[in-house]
Motif scaffolding. Structure first.
Motif, PDB file in Angstrom:
ATOM      1  N   ALA A 167       0.830  -1.203   0.000  1.00 44.87           N
ATOM      2  CA  ALA A 167       0.000   0.000   0.000  1.00 44.87           C
ATOM      3  C   ALA A 167       0.864   1.252   0.000  1.00 44.87           C
ATOM      4  O   ALA A 167       0.517   2.264  -0.621  1.00 44.87           O
ATOM      5  CB  ALA A 167      -0.922  -0.006   1.219  1.00 44.87           C
ATOM      6  N   ALA A 168       1.996   1.194   0.675  1.00 43.55           N
ATOM      7  CA  ALA A 168       2.882   2.358   0.760  1.00 43.55           C
ATOM      8  C   ALA A 168       3.432   2.741  -0.598  1.00 43.55           C
ATOM      9  O   ALA A 168       3.539   3.928  -0.940  1.00 43.55           O
ATOM     10  CB  ALA A 168       4.017   2.067   1.732  1.00 43.55           C
ATOM     11  N   VAL A 169       3.805   1.756  -1.390  1.00 47.29           N
ATOM     12  CA  VAL A 169       4.477   2.042  -2.653  1.00 47.29           C
ATOM     13  C   VAL A 169       3.513   2.288  -3.801  1.00 47.29           C
ATOM     14  O   VAL A 169       3.907   2.863  -4.827  1.00 47.29           O
ATOM     15  CB  VAL A 169       5.463   0.901  -3.005  1.00 47.29           C
ATOM     16  N   ALA A 170       2.259   1.890  -3.661  1.00 53.68           N
ATOM     17  CA  ALA A 170       1.311   1.947  -4.782  1.00 53.68           C
ATOM     18  C   ALA A 170       1.203   3.332  -5.415  1.00 53.68           C
ATOM     19  O   ALA A 170       1.307   3.456  -6.650  1.00 53.68           O
ATOM     20  CB  ALA A 170      -0.056   1.441  -4.340  1.00 53.68           C
ATOM     21  N   PRO A 171       0.996   4.412  -4.657  1.00 52.29           N
ATOM     22  CA  PRO A 171       0.892   5.724  -5.306  1.00 52.29           C
ATOM     23  C   PRO A 171       2.200   6.165  -5.967  1.00 52.29           C
ATOM     24  O   PRO A 171       2.181   6.885  -6.976  1.00 52.29           O
ATOM     25  CB  PRO A 171       0.487   6.666  -4.170  1.00 52.29           C
ATOM     26  N   TYR A 172       3.318   5.730  -5.441  1.00 55.05           N
ATOM     27  CA  TYR A 172       4.620   6.075  -6.034  1.00 55.05           C
ATOM     28  C   TYR A 172       4.840   5.314  -7.338  1.00 55.05           C
ATOM     29  O   TYR A 172       5.368   5.870  -8.313  1.00 55.05           O
ATOM     30  CB  TYR A 172       5.736   5.788  -5.035  1.00 55.05           C
ATOM     31  N   ARG A 173       4.419   4.073  -7.353  1.00 52.14           N
ATOM     32  CA  ARG A 173       4.530   3.286  -8.573  1.00 52.14           C
ATOM     33  C   ARG A 173       3.690   3.912  -9.683  1.00 52.14           C
ATOM     34  O   ARG A 173       4.143   4.036 -10.828  1.00 52.14           O
ATOM     35  CB  ARG A 173       4.074   1.852  -8.291  1.00 52.14           C
ATOM     36  N   ALA A 174       2.480   4.346  -9.334  1.00 51.45           N
ATOM     37  CA  ALA A 174       1.601   4.971 -10.324  1.00 51.45           C
ATOM     38  C   ALA A 174       2.165   6.306 -10.799  1.00 51.45           C
ATOM     39  O   ALA A 174       2.139   6.616 -11.997  1.00 51.45           O
ATOM     40  CB  ALA A 174       0.203   5.157  -9.734  1.00 51.45           C
ATOM     41  N   ALA A 175       2.672   7.099  -9.871  1.00 54.29           N
ATOM     42  CA  ALA A 175       3.213   8.414 -10.234  1.00 54.29           C
ATOM     43  C   ALA A 175       4.447   8.274 -11.108  1.00 54.29           C
ATOM     44  O   ALA A 175       4.623   9.012 -12.088  1.00 54.29           O
ATOM     45  CB  ALA A 175       3.541   9.212  -8.974  1.00 54.29           C
TER      46      ALA A 175
END
Length: 237
Positions: A167-175
């Protein structure tokens, strides 16, 4: 490979505590490069509580990898950058009294302002990176500034990593994926350490550079600077 740029602000903090030149910031930069750092990062602030403006001038003459100068583009900061012309300038919207950087740019509200600064810095021969939260709208709007790269502000990732790393990395992966699609390079920094760095690298294959200071210098107190830099580089393989 993702490059490791070592932020030496904390070296300067220790030096300034006694008012002399121990530890020597310039020698620390030389040693970081000798031990494997692929860049040196500094973030001079108006009160010069760690890195001083003169340090930046002096570092330009001795850094042999890349000098990355971070900061809020105030008139004094921009004048320094015009003089030094570092390889990379990272624009960070931190307030003068901020203990450390704590938010990314709103590239919708500040797009025109940033565009003018980015154009000037690129004309000086500097690569430009804009400090951003992992917000897809902010990434899209960053394109309009003309920046070369974005630097993802990773405090939220580091905080949540201990509880749920996916969950922590998900928005960074998308960005990061969106930035790559839009032609933007991707850097990252803030609260990255030996525990969370390798997973971030695995999840962001396009990651070009991380700048790490506080955790790396803390680890170096126990492990030694040369060993610590090598340990961080191994997380990025």
């Amino acid at each position: 490979m993702t490059k490791l740029s070592v932020n030496i602000n904390k070296i300067a903090t220790l030096r300034n505590a006694r008012g002399h030149n121990r530890p020597d910031v310039l020698q620390a930069a030389r040693d970081c490069e000798r031990f494997g750092a692929e860049g040196i990062t500094v973030h001079p602030r108006p009160d010069e509580r760690h890195i001083r403006y003169q340090d930046v001038r002096d570092l330009k003459g001795i850094v042999t990898t890349e000098l990355n100068v971070e900061g809020n583009p105030t008139p004094d900061f921009l004048e320094l950058v015009r003089e030094v012309r570092p390889e990379q300038v990272t624009l960070v919207p931190d307030a003068p009294d901020a203990i450390t950087s704590n938010a990314g740019w709103d590239t919708l509200c500040h797009q025109e302002y940033l565009r003018g600064i980015v154009q000037e810095l690129k004309a000086l021969g500097c690569r430009v990176s804009i400090f951003l939260d992992p917000d897809l709208e902010m990434v899209k709007a960053a394109v309009g500034t003309g920046t070369d790269r974005i630097e993802l502000y990773t405090e939220a990732y580091a905080t949540q990593y201990r509880h749920n790393r996916e969950a922590a990395v998900a928005p960074y992966r998308a960005a990061a994926a969106l930035a790559q699609q839009l032609g933007l390079g991707v850097n990252a920094g803030h609260d990255l350490d030996l525990d969370n760095l390798a997973f971030l690298k695995q999840q962001l294959p396009a990651l070009q550079e991380v700048s790490i200071g506080h955790a790396l210098i803390c680890d170096a107190l126990y492990l030694g600077l040369e060993n610590t830099i090598q340990l961080y580089r191994r997380q990025l393989l």
